[in-house]
Write a protein that holds these residues in place. Sequence first.
Motif, mmCIF file in Angstrom:
data_model
loop_
_atom_site.group_PDB
_atom_site.id
_atom_site.type_symbol
_atom_site.label_atom_id
_atom_site.label_comp_id
_atom_site.label_asym_id
_atom_site.label_seq_id
_atom_site.Cartn_x
_atom_site.Cartn_y
_atom_site.Cartn_z
ATOM 1 N N ARG A 87 41.873 39.019 45.184
ATOM 2 C CA ARG A 87 41.441 39.445 46.526
ATOM 3 C C ARG A 87 39.952 39.800 46.528
ATOM 4 N N GLY A 88 39.502 40.521 45.511
ATOM 5 C CA GLY A 88 38.110 40.933 45.454
ATOM 6 C C GLY A 88 37.159 39.757 45.318
ATOM 7 N N LEU A 89 37.513 38.776 44.484
ATOM 8 C CA LEU A 89 36.645 37.615 44.314
ATOM 9 C C LEU A 89 36.648 36.726 45.551
ATOM 10 N N ALA A 90 37.843 36.515 46.131
ATOM 11 C CA ALA A 90 37.931 35.684 47.331
ATOM 12 C C ALA A 90 37.126 36.302 48.476
ATOM 13 N N ALA A 91 37.129 37.632 48.564
ATOM 14 C CA ALA A 91 36.372 38.308 49.612
ATOM 15 C C ALA A 91 34.872 38.090 49.458
ATOM 16 N N GLU A 92 34.444 37.761 48.239
ATOM 17 C CA GLU A 92 33.028 37.481 47.980
ATOM 18 C C GLU A 92 32.696 35.995 48.133
ATOM 19 N N GLY A 93 33.672 35.223 48.587
ATOM 20 C CA GLY A 93 33.427 33.806 48.816
ATOM 21 C C GLY A 93 33.628 32.917 47.605
ATOM 22 N N VAL A 94 34.224 33.458 46.541
ATOM 23 C CA VAL A 94 34.456 32.677 45.330
ATOM 24 C C VAL A 94 35.690 31.785 45.511
ATOM 25 N N THR A 95 35.606 30.553 45.025
ATOM 26 C CA THR A 95 36.774 29.679 44.976
ATOM 27 C C THR A 95 37.633 30.138 43.800
ATOM 28 N N VAL A 96 38.844 30.619 44.090
ATOM 29 C CA VAL A 96 39.660 31.293 43.080
ATOM 30 C C VAL A 96 40.915 30.497 42.767
ATOM 31 N N SER A 97 41.182 30.390 41.475
ATOM 32 C CA SER A 97 42.426 29.844 40.947
ATOM 33 C C SER A 97 43.215 30.986 40.325
ATOM 34 N N VAL A 98 44.534 30.916 40.369
ATOM 35 C CA VAL A 98 45.351 31.911 39.687
ATOM 36 C C VAL A 98 46.101 31.245 38.547
ATOM 37 N N ASP A 99 45.998 31.842 37.375
ATOM 38 C CA ASP A 99 46.634 31.349 36.156
ATOM 39 C C ASP A 99 47.930 32.137 35.959
ATOM 40 N N THR A 100 49.049 31.524 36.337
ATOM 41 C CA THR A 100 50.328 32.218 36.245
ATOM 42 C C THR A 100 51.470 31.233 36.114
ATOM 43 N N MET A 101 52.551 31.691 35.474
ATOM 44 C CA MET A 101 53.783 30.916 35.388
ATOM 45 C C MET A 101 54.855 31.451 36.320
ATOM 46 N N ARG A 102 54.535 32.464 37.108
ATOM 47 C CA ARG A 102 55.517 33.085 37.998
ATOM 48 C C ARG A 102 55.231 32.712 39.462
ATOM 49 N N ALA A 103 56.269 32.272 40.160
ATOM 50 C CA ALA A 103 56.117 31.907 41.566
ATOM 51 C C ALA A 103 55.736 33.121 42.404
ATOM 52 N N VAL A 105 53.935 35.699 41.579
ATOM 53 C CA VAL A 105 52.512 35.991 41.395
ATOM 54 C C VAL A 105 51.668 34.931 42.102
ATOM 55 N N ALA A 106 52.091 33.689 42.008
ATOM 56 C CA ALA A 106 51.364 32.620 42.703
ATOM 57 C C ALA A 106 51.347 32.877 44.209
ATOM 58 N N ARG A 107 52.494 33.224 44.769
ATOM 59 C CA ARG A 107 52.560 33.462 46.225
ATOM 60 C C ARG A 107 51.633 34.595 46.637
ATOM 61 N N ARG A 108 51.700 35.709 45.910
ATOM 62 C CA ARG A 108 50.870 36.866 46.256
ATOM 63 C C ARG A 108 49.386 36.551 46.067
ATOM 64 N N ALA A 109 49.069 35.786 45.045
ATOM 65 C CA ALA A 109 47.670 35.430 44.809
ATOM 66 C C ALA A 109 47.141 34.520 45.910
ATOM 67 N N VAL A 110 47.956 33.575 46.355
ATOM 68 C CA VAL A 110 47.547 32.697 47.455
ATOM 69 C C VAL A 110 47.338 33.522 48.726
ATOM 70 N N GLU A 111 48.226 34.458 48.973
ATOM 71 C CA GLU A 111 48.053 35.337 50.132
ATOM 72 C C GLU A 111 46.746 36.126 50.033
ATOM 73 N N ALA A 112 46.335 36.441 48.782
ATOM 74 C CA ALA A 112 45.105 37.208 48.560
ATOM 75 C C ALA A 112 43.861 36.331 48.566
ATOM 76 N N GLY A 113 44.040 34.995 48.621
ATOM 77 C CA GLY A 113 42.884 34.117 48.744
ATOM 78 C C GLY A 113 42.759 33.015 47.713
ATOM 79 N N ALA A 114 43.661 32.923 46.741
ATOM 80 C CA ALA A 114 43.594 31.835 45.760
ATOM 81 C C ALA A 114 43.895 30.505 46.439
ATOM 82 N N VAL A 115 43.194 29.446 45.996
ATOM 83 C CA VAL A 115 43.384 28.122 46.589
ATOM 84 C C VAL A 115 43.921 27.112 45.577
ATOM 85 N N LEU A 116 44.166 27.571 44.366
ATOM 86 C CA LEU A 116 44.673 26.717 43.298
ATOM 87 C C LEU A 116 45.603 27.529 42.423
ATOM 88 N N VAL A 117 46.759 26.947 42.084
ATOM 89 C CA VAL A 117 47.697 27.576 41.152
ATOM 90 C C VAL A 117 47.633 26.804 39.844
#
Length: 286
Positions: A87-103, A105-117
Motif C-alpha cells: 500500500r505504501g509503495l503503490a501510494a507513491e506511484g510505484v509499480t508493485v508486484s507481490v511475491d506470495t503463494m497464498r491467494a 495475500v494476493a487478493r489483499r495485495a491487489v486491493e492495496a495496489g499491486a498489479v502483478l502476482v
Amino acid sequence: MSTLRARGTARGLPEWDRCAVMGVVNVTPDSFSDGGRWFDTTAAIKHGLELVATGADLVDVGGESTRPGATRVDEDEELRRVVPVVRGLAAEGVTVSVDTMRASVARRAVEAGAVLVNDVSGGLADPEMVPSVAAAEVAFVVMHWRGFSDNMNSLAVYDDVVAEVLAELRARLAAVIEGGVDPERIIVDPGLGFAKQAPHDLALVAHLADLRALGHPLLVAASRKRFLGHILAADGAPPPPARERDAATAAVSAIAAHEGAWAVRVHDVRATADAVRVARAVEGAL
C-alpha cells in the motif's frame, strides 16, 4: 521480428523499451541474502523507493522466505508483513508486484495496489490462487516449481533439465489458462535455484531462447543465487556470501536482456539497471 518486439509485456503492466528491472523488497527476517534488513514496514517502503531511485522499474514485495530449507510463515503474519508495504509503495506511484503463494495475500495485495502476482509455485501451492488471479484480472508469474522450500533440493533430479522444465511449464501454463487466467497476462519464470542444482541453472540460462519460445514474457530471477556462488568460488574455497554476487548477477542480467527477457529480478538494482541499458543500446545499434 526484433528482440524488442519479441520481449513483450503482460496486459495491464507498463511497457518499457528494454528489459525491465524488478527490485526485491524482502519483508522477512530470514531471506537468504538480506533477511531482516527491511523487516520494519517503514524501512521496507523506504528501501522500495530507493530501489526505484536507483533504476528499478517495478518492485516485488514478499513476506515469506523461499530460500532452500525455509519453513512457511502463517497467513496472518504474511499479511501483516506485506500489505502495508504494498500500500505504501503503490501510494507513491510505484509499480508493485507481490511475491506470495497464498491467494488471500494476493487478493489483499491487489486491493492495496499491486498489479502483478509473482507466485513461485505458479498456483500449485494454493488451489484458490488461479481463480483469484483470474477474477482480479492482474498479471501473473507462472514459475517452474516442484515443491516447497523445505524439501525442494531433493527434487532437483533431471535427465534433461531444459526439456523437462519446458514440458512442466507447458503443462502448468495450460492449467492456469484453463483456470481462467488471461494468457496475455501471464509471465513465465524458469525458477532458477528452485529444485535445481548449479548445472541445471546454468543450462537454463544458456537456453533462455527456448523459454521465450513458450510465447509469454520471460522473467529471469538469478540474483545472488547459489549457482553464481559456485561459479565465483576459488578452487577448494567456499562460495562468496550472497551480497558479494551482485556483479555476477548483473552479468546474468545482461545475458537475459540480450536474449529478450521481459524483466530481471534483482536485489541490487544499480548494476543491473546499467547492464540492461547497455544491452538495449547494443540491440539498437544492430
